[in-house]
Scaffold this motif. Structure first.
Motif, short mmCIF file in Angstrom:
data_model
loop_
_atom_site.label_atom_id
_atom_site.label_comp_id
_atom_site.label_asym_id
_atom_site.label_seq_id
_atom_site.Cartn_x
_atom_site.Cartn_y
_atom_site.Cartn_z
N ARG A 193 -8.11 32.39 -28.44
CA ARG A 193 -7.43 32.67 -27.27
C ARG A 193 -8.05 32.73 -25.77
O ARG A 193 -7.63 32.80 -24.57
N THR A 194 -9.58 32.52 -25.87
CA THR A 194 -10.10 32.46 -24.80
C THR A 194 -9.79 31.09 -23.96
O THR A 194 -10.21 30.28 -24.56
N ARG A 195 -9.88 31.23 -22.64
CA ARG A 195 -9.40 29.87 -21.79
C ARG A 195 -10.61 30.09 -20.80
O ARG A 195 -10.81 30.55 -19.68
N TYR A 196 -11.32 28.75 -21.16
CA TYR A 196 -12.49 28.39 -20.12
C TYR A 196 -12.00 27.40 -19.55
O TYR A 196 -11.37 26.14 -20.18
N ARG A 197 -12.07 27.17 -18.12
CA ARG A 197 -11.86 25.66 -17.68
C ARG A 197 -13.13 25.27 -17.20
O ARG A 197 -13.61 25.52 -16.09
N VAL A 198 -13.53 24.12 -17.96
CA VAL A 198 -14.70 23.71 -17.64
C VAL A 198 -14.46 22.02 -17.45
O VAL A 198 -13.46 21.37 -17.91
N ALA A 199 -15.60 21.37 -16.95
CA ALA A 199 -15.38 19.87 -16.46
C ALA A 199 -16.80 19.34 -16.82
O ALA A 199 -17.54 20.08 -16.73
N SER A 200 -16.78 18.17 -17.31
CA SER A 200 -18.49 17.59 -17.52
C SER A 200 -18.07 16.14 -17.03
O SER A 200 -17.06 15.51 -16.92
N SER A 201 -19.43 15.61 -16.85
CA SER A 201 -19.53 14.15 -16.56
C SER A 201 -20.94 13.73 -17.19
O SER A 201 -21.89 14.70 -17.57
N ARG A 202 -20.97 12.63 -17.09
CA ARG A 202 -22.18 11.91 -17.85
C ARG A 202 -22.61 10.67 -17.12
O ARG A 202 -21.67 9.90 -16.62
N ARG A 203 -24.01 10.54 -16.97
CA ARG A 203 -24.44 9.57 -16.13
C ARG A 203 -25.52 8.99 -16.85
O ARG A 203 -26.55 9.67 -17.34
N LEU A 204 -25.44 7.58 -16.95
CA LEU A 204 -26.63 6.74 -17.74
C LEU A 204 -27.71 6.24 -16.46
O LEU A 204 -27.19 5.63 -15.64
N SER A 205 -28.98 6.35 -16.82
CA SER A 205 -29.89 5.75 -15.97
C SER A 205 -31.09 4.91 -16.81
O SER A 205 -31.98 5.67 -17.14
N PRO A 206 -30.91 3.75 -16.97
CA PRO A 206 -30.01 2.90 -16.35
C PRO A 206 -28.67 2.74 -17.28
O PRO A 206 -28.71 3.06 -18.46
N GLY A 207 -27.89 2.01 -16.78
CA GLY A 207 -26.72 1.61 -18.11
C GLY A 207 -27.00 0.50 -18.76
O GLY A 207 -26.23 0.33 -19.83
N ARG A 208 -27.95 -0.32 -18.36
CA ARG A 208 -28.32 -1.49 -18.95
C ARG A 208 -29.83 -1.51 -19.38
O ARG A 208 -30.51 -1.59 -18.21
N VAL A 209 -30.33 -1.51 -20.55
CA VAL A 209 -31.85 -1.23 -20.73
C VAL A 209 -32.02 -2.13 -21.97
O VAL A 209 -31.62 -2.44 -22.66
N PRO A 210 -33.52 -2.82 -21.55
CA PRO A 210 -33.92 -3.82 -22.61
C PRO A 210 -34.13 -2.97 -23.92
O PRO A 210 -34.57 -1.86 -23.90
N ALA A 211 -34.21 -3.80 -24.98
CA ALA A 211 -34.48 -3.43 -26.26
C ALA A 211 -35.99 -2.87 -26.22
O ALA A 211 -36.87 -3.40 -25.81
N GLY A 212 -36.15 -1.57 -26.88
CA GLY A 212 -37.72 -1.01 -26.90
C GLY A 212 -37.79 -0.08 -25.47
O GLY A 212 -38.87 0.69 -25.67
N SER A 213 -36.66 -0.10 -24.81
CA SER A 213 -37.21 0.75 -23.61
C SER A 213 -36.15 2.00 -23.95
O SER A 213 -35.34 1.93 -24.31
N GLU A 214 -36.41 2.92 -22.98
CA GLU A 214 -35.74 4.17 -22.83
C GLU A 214 -34.74 4.29 -21.85
O GLU A 214 -34.82 3.70 -20.69
N ALA A 215 -33.67 5.16 -22.12
CA ALA A 215 -32.69 5.40 -20.74
C ALA A 215 -32.29 6.63 -21.14
O ALA A 215 -32.55 7.46 -22.07
N ARG A 216 -31.88 7.38 -19.98
CA ARG A 216 -31.78 8.70 -19.54
C ARG A 216 -30.46 9.03 -19.68
O ARG A 216 -29.76 8.51 -18.81
#
Length: 453
Positions: free
Chosen positions: A72-95
């Motif tokens: 019955r606990t009611r938390y009002r939360v919102a979330s968002s996600r951001r990719l850096s970068p959204g397009r990355v070469p194979a073998g490379s890292e994205a955050r």
């Protein structure tokens, strides 16, 4: 737990089932307490022990109360996600950056976050947020990496709530997810000689005026700011208004890249396979030609092309270079093997005299398919073929192409192709340089231009 009407749609979905969902969320500790309480209550009833009955009821009620309160606990939360970068070469890292915001008037309890991540990107990240005050926000981040190209979904984000006693845990999932695009590796290619019809910006052919004289010039109406020296007086007298000569427009040279995706033409799998080398080679050539000002087109053995609609089928003339490169890399990120057995559909897509430079990345070729590729030479300008022989790739670095593959190469070379076998472990830049050396050494085919890039 509820969530506000977030315009991004990143809000948790409510679990259905009410009390049933709460009971299903009992932890091992909560189930143990409940079982112990029921057992104690039964024993107390059989033995007639009132004190034991009270202890049993306490043990059984505690996890039920925790589950009810948590549900019955009611938390009002919102979330968002951001990719850096959204397009990355194979073998490379994205955050990946996650942002959690408490938009209710009450502080939250202990929150455990888990983002859904495909196994090829690494383990699922988990975070613990101790307490988020009213109106507060928390930001966490993690890294993902993949050696395999593709488009991978990230999310939805899951929130796990627990009571202070650890009796119950409930999971809420957000509705949205984001896509991470892992594109093929792109190698920088060395510049080589440009001449003939293979030139890009600044050196290409121009749309000239008609050769028969000024009368055949197609004028247009005068616009504010036009140079009066360009006024075409004969057309002005004819139309009764000022008319000016059209400006000569530079025409960008074209480059088509053919990628053979037939499953039977390649052997092996993984980032070091011959097919992945061909995809990386196609990406490198397309990017290189876009940077040099060419309009480009990607073809496959299935007859599909990118771009697939509008204009004359080539990208780059009316688009920014970055957008064109992104379109090609996104297409190559998800390209896969085809079930086709031949290259006839690709041959049908080749339009005589309109392809410009033609670069092909080919797998195993039998006699029939080698003849189809040889006939393509009659429809294109300068033509370069990189052939990946499965026999040679199965033998590892240093292996030489088989007799049949060597025969196919000779057929292509006799037809006017600059064709060479690609050995395992070769870089795309090395193969590009070798192709230019072979072109210079053999000279252009009769009736064709010598330069290609």
């Amino acid at each position: 737990m509820t969530a506000p009407a977030d315009p991004s749609g990143a809000r948790p979905q409510e679990d259905r089932g009410g009390a049933r969902a709460a009971l299903a969320g009992l932890t091992t500790r909560g189930r143990s307490f409940l079982a112990a309480g029921v057992a104690a209550a039964v024993c107390a009833y059989v033995l007639g022990q009132g004190d034991l009955l009270r202890v049993g009821l306490l043990l059984a009620v505690l996890p039920l109360v925790c589950a009810l309160v948590l549900q019955r606990t009611r938390y009002r939360v919102a979330s968002s996600r951001r990719l850096s970068p959204g397009r990355v070469p194979a073998g490379s890292e994205a955050r990946v950056h996650l942002r959690m915001e408490n938009v209710s008037r009450l502080p939250t309890g202990l929150l455990m976050l888990q983002d859904q991540v495909p196994y090829v990107l690494g383990p699922r990240p988990r975070f613990v947020l101790d307490r988020v005050e009213a109106g507060g926000r928390r930001e966490v981040s993690y890294r993902v990496r993949s050696d395999l190209r593709g488009r991978y979904p990230l999310g939805p984000l899951q929130l796990r709530l627990s009571d202070p006693f650890g009796m119950c845990e409930l999971t809420r999932s957000f509705a949205t997810h984001d896509d991470l695009t892992v594109v093929p590796r792109v190698e920088p290619l060395p510049p080589v000689g440009l001449s003939g019809d293979a030139k890009g910006y600044g050196e290409g052919r121009q749309r000239s005026l008609a050769l028969s004289g000024e009368d055949d010039v197609i004028p247009r109406g005068y616009r504010y700011g036009d140079d009066l020296r360009r006024v075409h007086w004969r057309s002005t007298a004819r139309h009764g208004e000022l008319m000016v000569r059209r400006e000569e427009q530079p025409q960008r040279a074209r480059c088509s890249v053919l990628l053979d995706t037939r499953y039977l033409a390649y052997e092996g799998a993984g980032p070091d396979s011959s097919f992945e080398w061909a995809v990386s080679g196609a990406a490198s050539v397309l990017t290189h030609m876009i940077e040099r000002g060419f309009s480009v087109r990607l073809l496959t053995d299935t007859g599909a092309s990118a771009p697939d609609e509008g204009g004359d089928g080539f990208a780059g003339a009316a688009q920014e270079s970055a957008e064109t490169a992104g379109l090609m890399l996104d297409t190559l990120a998800v390209v896969d093997h085809s079930d086709g057995e031949g290259l006839s559909r690709a041959f049908d897509q080749v339009r005589g005299g309109r392809e410009g430079l033609f670069v092909a990345f080919l797998g195993d070729l039998d006699e029939e398919q080698a003849a189809v590729v040889a006939r393509m030479r009659q429809r294109v300008g300068a033509a370069v073929a990189f052939v990946l022989d499965p026999v040679q790739w199965a033998g590892g670095p240093g292996a030489r192409p088989g007799d049949e593959a060597a025969h196919r190469l000779r057929l292509l070379q006799e037809a006017g192709w600059t064709a060479l076998a690609v050995a395992p472990g070769s870089s795309v830049a090395e193969a590009w340089r070798r192709a230019d050396q072979e072109r210079v050494g053999s000279g252009p085919a009769p009736g064709t231009t010598g330069g290609w890039s």
